[in-house]
Scaffold this active site. Structure first.
Site, PDB file in Angstrom:
ATOM      1  N   ALA A   1      91.833   6.575 -58.431  1.00 37.80           N
ATOM      2  CA  ALA A   1      93.208   6.733 -57.965  1.00 37.80           C
ATOM      3  C   ALA A   1      93.747   5.402 -57.441  1.00 37.80           C
ATOM      4  O   ALA A   1      92.993   4.564 -56.962  1.00 37.80           O
ATOM      5  CB  ALA A   1      93.255   7.780 -56.860  1.00 37.80           C
TER       6      ALA A   1
ATOM      7  N   GLY B   1      88.334   8.817 -60.223  1.00 30.05           N
ATOM      8  CA  GLY B   1      89.170   9.253 -61.329  1.00 30.05           C
ATOM      9  C   GLY B   1      88.899   8.487 -62.608  1.00 30.05           C
ATOM     10  O   GLY B   1      89.067   9.020 -63.710  1.00 30.05           O
TER      11      GLY B   1
ATOM     12  N   GLU C   1      86.048  10.195 -64.149  1.00 31.77           N
ATOM     13  CA  GLU C   1      86.497  11.519 -64.606  1.00 31.77           C
ATOM     14  C   GLU C   1      87.293  11.399 -65.905  1.00 31.77           C
ATOM     15  O   GLU C   1      87.175  12.228 -66.808  1.00 31.77           O
ATOM     16  CB  GLU C   1      87.337  12.197 -63.510  1.00 31.77           C
ATOM     17  CG  GLU C   1      86.489  12.588 -62.297  1.00 31.77           C
ATOM     18  CD  GLU C   1      87.293  13.169 -61.161  1.00 31.77           C
ATOM     19  OE1 GLU C   1      88.224  12.479 -60.690  1.00 31.77           O
ATOM     20  OE2 GLU C   1      87.024  14.315 -60.746  1.00 31.77           O
TER      21      GLU C   1
ATOM     22  N   GLU D   1      84.326  10.042 -53.931  1.00 27.47           N
ATOM     23  CA  GLU D   1      85.297  10.826 -53.161  1.00 27.47           C
ATOM     24  C   GLU D   1      84.747  11.329 -51.833  1.00 27.47           C
ATOM     25  O   GLU D   1      85.468  11.459 -50.848  1.00 27.47           O
ATOM     26  CB  GLU D   1      85.805  12.017 -53.990  1.00 27.47           C
ATOM     27  CG  GLU D   1      86.763  11.642 -55.120  1.00 27.47           C
ATOM     28  CD  GLU D   1      86.071  11.088 -56.365  1.00 27.47           C
ATOM     29  OE1 GLU D   1      84.833  10.930 -56.362  1.00 27.47           O
ATOM     30  OE2 GLU D   1      86.789  10.800 -57.340  1.00 27.47           O
TER      31      GLU D   1
END
Ligand code: NAI
Length: 703
Positions: free
Chosen positions: A61, A102, A105, A125
């Protein structure tokens, strides 16, 4: 647009380009979906490579978007991953340097993955009090296997790609590139190979379709849960990581995704997550000084001199040696030098013994260290840090000498913890080059560095020392000049409340236990024993003259009169056994407190843990509000950083200021008004600082 689109023959390459780490901000996300659409629409394109420019595949992010509507705007990360996964042409992730959060991911949404060796791969995270929220807990166990995936998700730690590639049966990487340099070529080749393979229209592989089972699931997850509970008792996220990964083994993929999402959103609102996210940004923000732009030219610091080889001088020197910067230590007598060097050696040797430092590294560090008894030997150092006795007369002598010998442009720093840095600066003819560098003890261990900015300290000196702090791995916070700077000025009020509580009916142990239950690394009395009760005594003696109206409990003075200075004398508020740090309650100290209470005619009362915590913590908060208003601290989050890194404030509470925000400033002030009515307390102190009163009136918070 922060993603580029280029066609190489029959392969389209989408390159995220959002420095520094290709954070997945809105424009990058948009760039990826636009690129996909273009590639889908171009009949000449047979396959797609997704990669990152510069120093990362993607760090996840974009933290600059945190808390803004952009963070959630479509295409959000889940939609981007879905678009990648559902692309009709094979998408190959070409992963290098960093694939985190992210970013990983996103790679897991691709049909194929090729990684360069040396890539740092992580789902961090949990370090922000969260679990991965874009499928990480559902896809990574499928791609990597349940146990290694859970380890990565619960720890948040990075693992190198070449290690992951060795996990038996892993599907995370279809291929490991020969080297980072060959990654781009190899990715193109893999894309072409896969285009050919699927030319017959065969289905593209999706991680979501991989099986996810653990042969002894129930036992394993129970075991994992117990482990995690023991290790992270103040944080809810790690246990939730276990729940989410377990769901991957038990639920259908889409149900698992919903489960992950629910946990993610619920965690987002917990105070622990708020605290961790706050600290993440607070620590980064601390290095920014409002009127010192980031591009301020910095002075070069290639060598350092340290004056004084005592407790602090030795520890300070080690920081620079560790960073590969040569240090010359100056002392008055050879014996003092020998003692100082011996302590440094002992510290390093302990590290070698524990296997934390290699012998050759130790020798390399010691070879950077030299000593002298003469000021004429240190003039060429770029930075000199004074750590001599805390006495203004001694400091004057030292700084006059430094002014005489140091080359022009050298930075002259003092490690004073209580003296006026402006006065010290004015002992020289170059006050613009003088700054306070307040290290915390033990200086080679504690992360905090208060950088004390004098009235005349030059901006480039500030910029330079902030950069130096980073180099020696300290978290630096700027403080203005005042008695005690940010941290110790606040702790004095905290300690004063501790004293009042003894007078009113507590034992040191009761106060310490309450504060430790709240999460402080140590209660105030154990901390006093560690730091040396004589230090506080010296400060109080000064206060009795300077501020005769200021009220103190006399118990700490009585303790010091008995010579109970703390761990260093084997006795303080508690007793200590040589070589051990356990605090053993002492009946005589308790009796001394009781006798003193009697002599004041006070009937002891039972005081709740809640009152203890509130009085000590709100004392910090009210003093901090004065500090902010006076401009001694630039921002509330700086104060939180000081307390987390220098004073053992519980990380899960994020620091005193964000904690007060979380309690509600209105509630804080209500309690303060109650404390003001206690005749044994200091009513004047509990008058809310004007800033605090204003924030309450306006319904605002510190942060
Ligand atoms: P210390 O007493 O352990 O060491 C001081 C050293 O300076 C001694 O080795 C002494 O021989 C040497 N010294 C004294 N006058 C000198 C001179 N004119 N020239 C050269 N060397 C001289 O003291 P400590 O604890 O290391 O404190 C040093 C400074 O650091 C003080 O200003 C203190 O306030 C500050 N400080 C101390 C902390 C602590 O926890 N001990 C924490 C933060 C700051």
């Amino acid at each position: 647009m922060t993603a580029e689109y280029k066609v190489h023959g029959d392969v389209a390459v989408i390159t995220m380009n959002n420095p520094p780490v290709n954070g997945l901000g809105l424009s990058t996300r948009q760039g990826i979906t636009d690129g996909l659409a273009k590639a889908e629409g171009d009949p000449a394109v047979k396959a797609i490579v997704l990669t990152g420019a510069g120093k990362a595949f993607s760090g996840g992010a974009d933290i600059r978007e945190f808390g803004s509507p952009k963070a959630l705007a479509e295409p959000n990360l889940l939609s981007v991953i879905l678009a990648v996964e559902n692309a009709s042409k094979p998408v190959v992730a070409a992963i290098h340097s960093v694939a985190m959060g992210g970013g990983l991911e996103l790679a897991l949404g691709c049909h194929y993955r090729i990684a360069a060796p040396g890539t740092n791969v992580a789902l961090p995270e949990v370090k922000l009090g969260l679990i991965p929220g874009a499928g990480g807990t559902q896809r990574l166990p499928r791609a990597l296997g349940v146990e290694p995936a859970l380890n990565m998700i619960v720890s948040g730690e990075a693992v190198k790609s070449e290690m992951l590639a060795q996990v038996p049966g892993q599907m995370l990487f279809n291929k490991l590139a020969a080297s980072p340099d060959s990654l781009a070529e190899e990715a193109l080749a893999l894309a072409r190979e896969m285009a050919a393979k699927h030319a017959d229209g065969s289905a593209l592989p999706k991680v979501r379709d991989l099986p996810c089972k653990h042969p002894k699931g129930d036992a394993y997850f129970q075991f994992a849960r117990n482990m995690v509970k023991g290790m992270s008792k103040n944080f809810p996220a790690p246990a939730k990581c276990v729940d989410a990964v377990e769901a991957a083994t038990k639920k259908k993929f889409d149900d698992g995704m919903t489960f992950e999402r629910e946990i993610f959103i619920n965690l987002m609102w917990t105070p622990e997550c708020r605290a961790l996210r706050h600290l993440f940004t607070a620590e980064r923000a601390a290095s920014k000084i409002p009127d010192v732009p980031e591009d301020t030219p910095k002075r070069e610091i290639a060598s350092v001199a340290v004056i004084g080889a005592g407790t602090m001088g030795g520890g300070i020197s080690m920081n620079f040696l560790n960073a590969g910067i040569p240090v010359k230590i100056l002392e008055m007598k050879q014996e003092a030098l020998d003692r100082g060097i011996a302590t440094i050696r002992k510290n390093y040797e302990a590290q070698v013994k524990k296997g934390k430092l290699k012998q050759d590294k130790y020798e390399q560090r010691m070879s950077l260290l030299s000593t002298t008894l003469s000021y004429d030997d240190i003039g060429s150092a770029d930075l000199v840090i004074e750590a001599v006795f805390e006495d203004i007369g001694v400091k004057e002598t030292v700084f006059k000498e430094l002014d005489r010998v140091m080359k022009p442009g050298a930075i002259l720093a003092s490690n004073t913890s209580t003296l006026d840095v402006n006065a010290i600066a004015n002992f020289t003819k170059r006050p613009q080059d003088v700054v306070g560098l307040h290290f915390f003890s033990p200086a080679n261990v504690m992360k905090l560095l208060e950088v004390v900015r004098g009235d005349k300290t030059a901006k480039d000196v500030m910029a330079t020392v902030m950069a130096v702090a980073k180099k020696i791995k300290k978290t630096a916070v700027v403080s203005g000049v005042c008695d005690g700077f940010i941290g110790n000025r606040m702790i004095e009020q905290y300690g004063r409340q501790g004293g009042f509580l003894l007078d009113e009916g507590c034992t040191p142990e009761q106060v310490d236990k309450a504060m430790e239950k709240f999460g402080m690394a140590m209660g105030p009395f154990r901390m006093g024993d560690l730091a040396g009760n004589d230090i506080g005594w010296a400060i109080r003696k000064r206060r009795y003259v300077e501020k005769p109206d200021m009220k103190y409990s006399k118990t700490a003075d009585l303790l010091c009169e008995k010579g109970r200075f703390g761990q260093k004398t084997g006795a303080g508020w508690y007793d200590y056994v040589p070589g051990k740090r356990d605090a053993i309650p002492n009946a005589e100290v308790v009796k001394m407190i009781e006798d003193h209470r009697k002599s004041l005619g006070i009937t002891p009362r039972k005081i709740s843990d809640e009152e203890i915590v509130q009085r000590l913590i709100y004392a910090l908060v009210n003093e901090a509000a004065h500090i902010l208003e006076e401009g001694i601290a630039n921002k509330a989050s700086d104060i939180d950083v000081v307390y987390i890194f220098g004073y053992g404030f519980p990380i899960h509470r994020g620091g005193p200021m964000i904690y007060a925000d979380t309690v509600g400033l209105f509630n804080v002030v209500q309690s303060m008004k109650r404390f003001a009515k206690n005749p044994l307390d200091d009513a004047k102190f509990w008058e809310p600082a004007p800033l605090l009163a204003r924030l309450v009136a306006e319904g605002k918070t510190f942060n």
